[in-house]
Every structure is written in C-alpha cells, then in structure tokens.
Scaffold this active site. Structure first.
Site, PDB file in Angstrom:
ATOM      1  N   LEU B  77      36.958 -60.676 -29.252  1.00 30.76           N
ATOM      2  CA  LEU B  77      38.196 -60.631 -30.044  1.00 30.76           C
ATOM      3  C   LEU B  77      38.462 -59.190 -30.436  1.00 30.76           C
ATOM      4  CD1 LEU B  77      37.476 -63.543 -32.597  1.00 30.76           C
ATOM      5  CD2 LEU B  77      38.474 -63.725 -30.312  1.00 30.76           C
ATOM      6  N   CYS B  78      39.694 -58.720 -30.230  1.00 23.98           N
ATOM      7  CA  CYS B  78      40.050 -57.357 -30.633  1.00 23.98           C
ATOM      8  C   CYS B  78      39.957 -57.228 -32.153  1.00 23.98           C
ATOM      9  CB  CYS B  78      41.465 -57.035 -30.182  1.00 23.98           C
ATOM     10  SG  CYS B  78      42.094 -55.538 -30.975  1.00 23.98           S
ATOM     11  N   ILE B  79      39.247 -56.223 -32.605  1.00 21.18           N
ATOM     12  CA  ILE B  79      39.004 -56.106 -34.049  1.00 21.18           C
ATOM     13  C   ILE B  79      40.280 -55.807 -34.833  1.00 21.18           C
ATOM     14  CG2 ILE B  79      38.312 -53.651 -33.929  1.00 21.18           C
ATOM     15  CD1 ILE B  79      36.253 -54.428 -36.182  1.00 21.18           C
TER      16      ILE B  79
END
Lengths: 137, 130
Positions: B77-79
């Site tokens: 998941l993109c932070i």
C-alpha cells in the site's frame, strides 16, 4: 535500486486537476520517480489538458493548488510534456491557455527551452507505442 | 513472464480490484511471476482488515490476503495515499499518535519508489483502474 536499467516511463494524465485526486497523486509519483533516473515523459489527454492551464486559483474550493509544480519539473530532469491537440480543441483551449512550461537544457549552455510538445492524437499513439512502462491516471 | 500490478480503485465501489485479483491468480496458476502488487489512490482501501462484506458476497480483502499467503505475494500500500485515507499499520499508528491500526494480513505499507521499481523490474506493469 534501478541497477542501471533505463526504461521509458510515460505518465498518462487523463483527468481534470481537482475533481478527483488522480492528477495530484500522479504528480507525486512523477516527483518520486524522478530519483530513479529513468527516461520520463508526461502526456496530457482528454480532461488531463486542464492540469496545465494557467492562472489556476483553488481558493474557492479550499484545495491545495499544485499547478505551479509542472513548471518546476525541468529541475527534476523532466522535460517532455506531450499535449494532445484534439483534446485541447475539443475543450475550446489553445496553447495560449496553458502555462509556458520551460526547462534549462544543460547540454545546450542552459538555454531555456519549451517543455510542452503539441502533438496530434495519431502522434500521441505512436509515442505511446515506444514506451516501456505506461502509468495512466 | 514477470508482471507487476497496480490497482487504483477501492474494493466493491469499482471492479478494478476484482479484475486485478482474477488476472493475478490466473497468471500465477499459469506459472508466471508477480513481482509486486501496488495499491495506489483509493486502491489502498483494499488493504483494510476492518471490512465486513455480506456473507453471500466475495471478500475482496481476504481474497488478496489468502493469495498473498499461498504465493508469497508482495502486496504494497502506498504510504502517502494510505495516510490520507486512514490506512495505518501498527508502527505508523504509533508514530502518528493514532489509537488504532487496520492493515490486513499479507499487506505492507511502503513508498512510491516501490511502484517505480515494480515498473523497472517487471516485463509488464498492468494498471487496473478508471
């Protein structure tokens, strides 16, 4: 991390800048991706052409404006911004409605050059054919 | 062939995650390699363990967790996208002073560099979204 591989990366921007978050988050990928020393191009088609319009003012919608970032892309080594002619025309826009995005060419005594390349839909298709990785937003 | 997958839309609202899941599963069953699955934009919502879908429907999140376990899939998941939308792992919850975390099993949170790397390392990057 890139281990010397250089690929042609195209960021394909298709959406207007503030109605959805795609344009802003696309720009975030572009800026991070610039550190990877890849051969980067940006393309603006459909409502994506609105991302480059000048005199954007987001005060009334209480959102963070980010249109000026496009003008700083040259400092990140990103100098190819393809804009589709038909998309502009369909929306009653011309190049004059867009920001004058420029970069300094370090291979030409830092001469200031235009980053925006106006291409036809057919030429856009041909350009896409030559890319290795197309990220569409 | 070595694939990377990018998913740009959340579960249930949009078919992107379903299609990406079915593609990923089919590719793995055919013996292809999946370098990474990267969740961006609302796609990060595919990584919350707090969804409770109706029992007679597919469980989009659980399906990804199970596929990850079976094939040792890297689900990222993109932070930046995750923080905006309230997706936190234990470390990040602590760091940001939040009282809960909600990342599903098999997912991890990392930076956008992981997406660029996924594009570089794979033969094909497949983007699923609007």
């Amino acid at each position: 991390m890139s281990e010397g591989t250089i690929k042609k990366f195209l960021y394909l921007n298709r959406k207007a800048p503030y109605g959805t978050i795609y344009a802003l988050e696309s720009l975030e990928v572009v800026l991070i991706g610039a550190a990877f020393d890849q051969d980067v191009s940006l393309a603006f088609v459909d409502d994506g052409v609105f991302q480059l319009t000048k005199n954007q003012n987001t005060k009334g919608i209480e959102m963070k404006g980010f249109s000026l970032v496009y003008n700083a892309l040259g400092d990140y080594g990103i100098t190819k911004l393809y804009v589709e002619k038909e998309s502009l025309e369909e929306r009653g826009l011309t190049l004059d409605d867009l920001q004058d995005v420029v970069y300094e060419d370090e291979n030409d005594d830092y001469a200031e050059k235009k980053s925006i390349l106006l291409v036809s839909r057919a030429e856009m298709g041909q350009m896409m054919e030559t890319q290795n990785v197309v990220l569409s937003f | 062939m070595k694939f990377s997958i990018q998913i740009n839309e959340g579960p249930y609202q949009h078919q992107a995650s379903d299609t990406a899941y079915l593609f990923t599963k089919a590719a793995l069953e055919k013996g292809h390699e999946i370098f990474r699955v990267f969740f961006y934009h609302d796609g990060v919502n595919n990584g919350t363990r707090l969804t409770v879908p109706p029992q007679d429907d597919r469980n989009v999140i659980k399906r990804w967790s199970e596929l990850s376990k079976q094939y040792n899939l890297d689900l990222v998941l993109c932070i930046a996208a995750a923080q905006r939308r309230g997706l936190l792992d234990e470390n990040e919850a602590k760091r940001q002073g939040k009282d809960a975390h909600n990342i599903a099993e098999g997912f991890r949170i990392s930076g956008l560099g992981q997406l660029i790397e996924a594009g570089i390392k794979a033969d094909r990057l497949m983007v699923f979204g609007d």
